[in-house]
Design a protein around this motif. Sequence first.
Motif, mmCIF file in Angstrom:
data_model
loop_
_atom_site.group_PDB
_atom_site.id
_atom_site.type_symbol
_atom_site.label_atom_id
_atom_site.label_comp_id
_atom_site.label_asym_id
_atom_site.label_seq_id
_atom_site.Cartn_x
_atom_site.Cartn_y
_atom_site.Cartn_z
ATOM 1 N N ALA A 156 0.846 -1.335 0.061
ATOM 2 C CA ALA A 156 -0.046 0.061 -0.238
ATOM 3 C C ALA A 156 0.799 1.271 -0.154
ATOM 4 O O ALA A 156 0.475 2.342 -0.790
ATOM 5 C CB ALA A 156 -0.876 -0.088 1.214
ATOM 6 N N ARG A 157 1.861 1.149 0.763
ATOM 7 C CA ARG A 157 2.797 2.501 0.682
ATOM 8 C C ARG A 157 3.533 2.697 -0.442
ATOM 9 O O ARG A 157 3.574 3.922 -1.042
ATOM 10 C CB ARG A 157 3.904 2.316 1.782
ATOM 11 N N GLU A 163 1.561 6.570 -6.929
ATOM 12 C CA GLU A 163 0.566 7.321 -7.175
ATOM 13 C C GLU A 163 1.220 8.782 -6.965
ATOM 14 O O GLU A 163 0.626 9.703 -8.172
ATOM 15 C CB GLU A 163 -0.497 7.088 -6.342
ATOM 16 N N GLU A 164 1.750 9.208 -6.134
ATOM 17 C CA GLU A 164 2.036 10.559 -5.840
ATOM 18 C C GLU A 164 3.264 11.005 -6.770
ATOM 19 O O GLU A 164 3.191 12.048 -7.254
ATOM 20 C CB GLU A 164 2.609 10.429 -4.528
ATOM 21 N N ALA A 165 4.094 10.021 -7.210
ATOM 22 C CA ALA A 165 4.959 10.092 -8.312
ATOM 23 C C ALA A 165 4.576 10.645 -9.723
ATOM 24 O O ALA A 165 4.751 11.521 -10.282
ATOM 25 C CB ALA A 165 5.857 9.165 -8.595
ATOM 26 N N GLU A 166 3.249 9.719 -9.925
ATOM 27 C CA GLU A 166 2.682 9.830 -10.944
ATOM 28 C C GLU A 166 1.791 11.317 -11.189
ATOM 29 O O GLU A 166 1.747 11.777 -12.283
ATOM 30 C CB GLU A 166 1.480 8.716 -11.346
ATOM 31 N N THR A 191 13.611 1.962 1.644
ATOM 32 C CA THR A 191 13.365 1.469 3.031
ATOM 33 C C THR A 191 12.256 0.628 3.424
ATOM 34 O O THR A 191 12.111 -0.001 4.206
ATOM 35 C CB THR A 191 13.302 2.670 3.847
ATOM 36 N N VAL A 192 11.385 0.536 2.116
ATOM 37 C CA VAL A 192 9.950 -0.176 2.410
ATOM 38 C C VAL A 192 10.163 -1.661 1.949
ATOM 39 O O VAL A 192 10.779 -1.690 0.772
ATOM 40 C CB VAL A 192 8.927 0.431 1.678
ATOM 41 N N LEU A 203 5.322 -2.238 -9.417
ATOM 42 C CA LEU A 203 5.410 -0.728 -8.739
ATOM 43 C C LEU A 203 6.521 0.003 -8.993
ATOM 44 O O LEU A 203 6.436 1.359 -9.280
ATOM 45 C CB LEU A 203 5.162 -0.908 -7.330
ATOM 46 N N TRP A 204 7.809 -0.579 -9.043
ATOM 47 C CA TRP A 204 9.110 0.050 -9.333
ATOM 48 C C TRP A 204 8.881 0.747 -10.817
ATOM 49 O O TRP A 204 9.227 1.799 -11.091
ATOM 50 C CB TRP A 204 10.051 -0.869 -9.273
#
Length: 437
Positions: A156-157, A163-166, A191-192, A203-204
């Motif tokens: 989720a993180r 999403e924030e980066a997009e 760190t995640v 996700l990456w």
Amino acid sequence: MAQENTSTGTPAPHPVPHALHAGHAAPPVPPAEPTPSTWGRIDDEGTVYVLTAEGERAVGVWQAGSPDEGLVHYARRFDDVRTEVELLETRLISGAGDPKHALSSATQIRDGLAEAAVVGDVAALAARLEYVIAHAEKALAAAKAEREEARAAAVARKQALAEEAEKIAAESTQWKAAGDRLRTILDEWKTVKGVDRKTDDELWKRFSKAREAFNRRRGSHFAELDKQRASAKQRKEELIAEAEAISESEDWGETTGRYKDLMTEWKAAGRAPKDSDEALWQRFRAAQDKFFARRSAVFSERDAEFGANAARKEELLVEAEKIDAAANLEAAKSALRRIQEQWDEIGKVPRERIRELDGRLKAVQDAVKAAEDSRWRRTDPEAQARAAQFRERVEQFESQAAKARAAGDERRAKKADEQAAQWREWLQAAEAAIADR
């Protein structure tokens, strides 16, 4: 837990102790060494037996010493296993042990207990092992749930970071702040932990694609900005050239206006490259300063001259304000003309004194003109002729009335009197108008 069936030689299933089903700890396992004969025996041939719920089970042969020594030897071996189980349990309960290792070890001991060469309370030890195994399985399940929860939180993180980066890549124009934020996201991303490889790779890719999109958009922006700044630099150099060319002008009004226009055009040109914008501004301002310094020097000299002119005009005003047009209009007009001629010969005064001084002179001019207009109205030929005409008509009707009355015609006399009275009123009004002028 299974024990060996003495009739078939196959393991028989051991029931899970009631204490485990009820959620309570299994009863402690008593040590075997103090009373080994409670749990086993050695026959005359040296065969060693352990007592179980199903009966005796041969666990070995003892011929190295007395039967008592043999029972103690096998009891110690039982206590060693008992100690190992207790250590597994202690480490498991305290959290210092690995549940997976504890489960494996306890299961291995339990599965081998039916054939173990030991003398002791095997049933109690089996129950204790079932307790340890159940606890280990519960700990493993909890650890698995925690891992799944941590994995879900990690996924989720990273989804939120992607999403924030997009969103930044698609919308942000705060280039520095957005770039700093993407670097912070990358640091946090590292760190995640705990995301499975497939999901992490997906996700990456989203995050990496967003960074690349932002970098392309930012690069395009700054490329366009560089182009605009190069154009601004060229335009400002043109404005500087004109500013420097007119800095020697003595056409103060027109050149001052042009400098104002140049300043407007300078602001509209936009920013030049950072390494040259300040230097361009200094050149442009230097050209302006040169012109306005020259203009200021000339105006200062003029102001000194204009100040003297103002003093001379004040002297004339003292004389002009003494003119009495009501006493002698012609003398007043003559004196005013002379003062006006001298006024014009004196020339300009400081700008801030113009309204004051001209206003005082105009007040004198207005007073003389008002006196002249008043005299003209009083001597207006048309008004005088109109009054004379009215007077003549009054006299005419008065004469008619007298003749009619002498002839005894009172009706004609009365009518002539009425007409004379009407014309008399008009005569009085005309004479009053002339007098008011």
